[in-house]
Scaffold this active site. Structure first.
Site, mmCIF file in Angstrom:
data_model
loop_
_atom_site.group_PDB
_atom_site.id
_atom_site.type_symbol
_atom_site.label_atom_id
_atom_site.label_comp_id
_atom_site.label_asym_id
_atom_site.label_seq_id
_atom_site.Cartn_x
_atom_site.Cartn_y
_atom_site.Cartn_z
ATOM 1 N N TYR A 142 47.606 34.809 41.837
ATOM 2 C CA TYR A 142 46.190 34.589 41.508
ATOM 3 C C TYR A 142 45.411 35.912 41.502
ATOM 4 O O TYR A 142 44.652 36.204 40.571
ATOM 5 C CB TYR A 142 45.616 33.612 42.531
ATOM 6 C CG TYR A 142 44.170 33.220 42.341
ATOM 7 C CD1 TYR A 142 43.816 32.254 41.404
ATOM 8 C CD2 TYR A 142 43.159 33.797 43.104
ATOM 9 C CE1 TYR A 142 42.490 31.876 41.240
ATOM 10 C CE2 TYR A 142 41.839 33.425 42.951
ATOM 11 C CZ TYR A 142 41.502 32.461 42.016
ATOM 12 O OH TYR A 142 40.186 32.093 41.862
ATOM 13 N N LYS A 178 43.482 37.768 38.366
ATOM 14 C CA LYS A 178 42.039 38.058 38.394
ATOM 15 C C LYS A 178 41.769 39.559 38.293
ATOM 16 O O LYS A 178 40.757 39.981 37.726
ATOM 17 C CB LYS A 178 41.416 37.471 39.664
ATOM 18 C CG LYS A 178 41.475 35.943 39.733
ATOM 19 C CD LYS A 178 40.727 35.290 38.587
ATOM 20 C CE LYS A 178 40.589 33.788 38.757
ATOM 21 N NZ LYS A 178 39.854 33.162 37.641
#
Ligand code: NAP
Length: 244
Positions: free
Chosen positions: A152, A156
């Site tokens: 994740y 990002k």
């Protein structure tokens, strides 16, 4: 601001608040969703019942053909997208030693590939109109890292490099690209973390609470407006002071 806005993952949580916020600012809003048909329809209905204009359209934004169909439907129903909010995102958390390549790939597809596909798909119209706003939802995980979120956080962080590159490519054509990086925000995504973790996150923030989806929507609304035309390639952190 009578602009056409696409919010990916606008059916729930932060995306829902962004869709409602942009509509309140006068945008005509496309509420995209993957599976939550009823929730997306309810967001669009809420906008229309308040006198605004909105439609809900299903598309898995990690899929190139689906994105192409989505943009085609928006062109036919409303016109070219002028404000793109890349909000759709998923987590598949786990410590690296146990992370499956499926968990890596799916997070990269939904969180990052979608940003590439959607931004590319709306770019032609924005270049033609010499105006556009691209706002992608990052995360403080992408700035500081977070144990259990290697996939994740990588997705990002990558959005930031993507955004800065696009900002440099198209800035001269009236198009800005920015990232809004939230901290812990109350939504389905964080609900699964459990009460103790959420209380710790709230007290770690300088303002002493979790964020609300509307806190993120306010930053997106500002960046989407005429007033933010001189802000590009930036990461606006909306975390209540968590990372200072
Ligand atoms: P959420 O409540 O889990 O909602 C996720 C949204 O993304 C839903 O609307 C979902 O649609 C949509 N979505 C998921 N996969 C999709 C796909 N393949 N195609 C199209 N739409 C898809 O999450 P949230 O907390 O609102 O998060 C929104 C964004 O903020 C994400 O990018 C997330 O990473 C980021 N963020 C959240 C937090 C936080 O604390 N909540 C913090 C930092 C960053 P369906 O309803 O159809 O499933």
């Amino acid at each position: 601001m009578n602009r056409i806005a696409l919010v990916t993952g606008g059916s729930r949580g932060i995306g829902r608040a962004i869709a409602l916020g942009l509509a309140a600012d006068g945008c005509r809003v496309v509420v995209n969703y993957a599976t939550s048909e009823d929730a997306a329809a309810a967001v669009a209905e809420e906008i229309r019942s308040g006198g605004g204009d909105a439609i809900a359209i299903q598309a898995d934004v990690s899929n190139e053909g689906a994105v192409s169909d989505l943009i085609g439907k928006i062109d036919a129903a409303m016109g070219p997208v002028e404000v793109l909010v890349n909000n759709a995102g998923v987590t598949r958390d786990g410590l690296l030693a146990r992370m499956r390549s499926d968990d890596w790939d799916r997070v990269m597809e939904v969180n990052l590939r979608s940003v590439f596909l959607c931004t590319k798909a709306v770019m032609r119209g924005m270049l033609k109109n010499r105006w556009g706003r691209i706002i992608s939802i990052g995360s403080v995980s992408g700035l500081a890292g977070n144990p259990g979120q290697a996939n994740y956080a990588a997705s990002k962080a990558a959005i930031i490099g993507f955004t800065k590159s696009v900002a440099k490519e198209v800035g001269g054509r009236g198009i800005t690209a920015n990232v809004v990086a939230p901290g812990f925000i109350e939504s389905d995504m964080t609900a699964s973390l459990g009460e103790a973790a959420l209380e710790a996150a709230a007290s770690a923030a300088s303002v002493g609470r979790l964020g609300r989806p509307e806190d993120v929507a306010a930053a997106v609304g500002y960046l989407a407006g005429e007033q933010a035309g001189f802000i590009t390639g930036q990461v606006i952190v909306v975390d209540g002071g968590l990372t200072i």
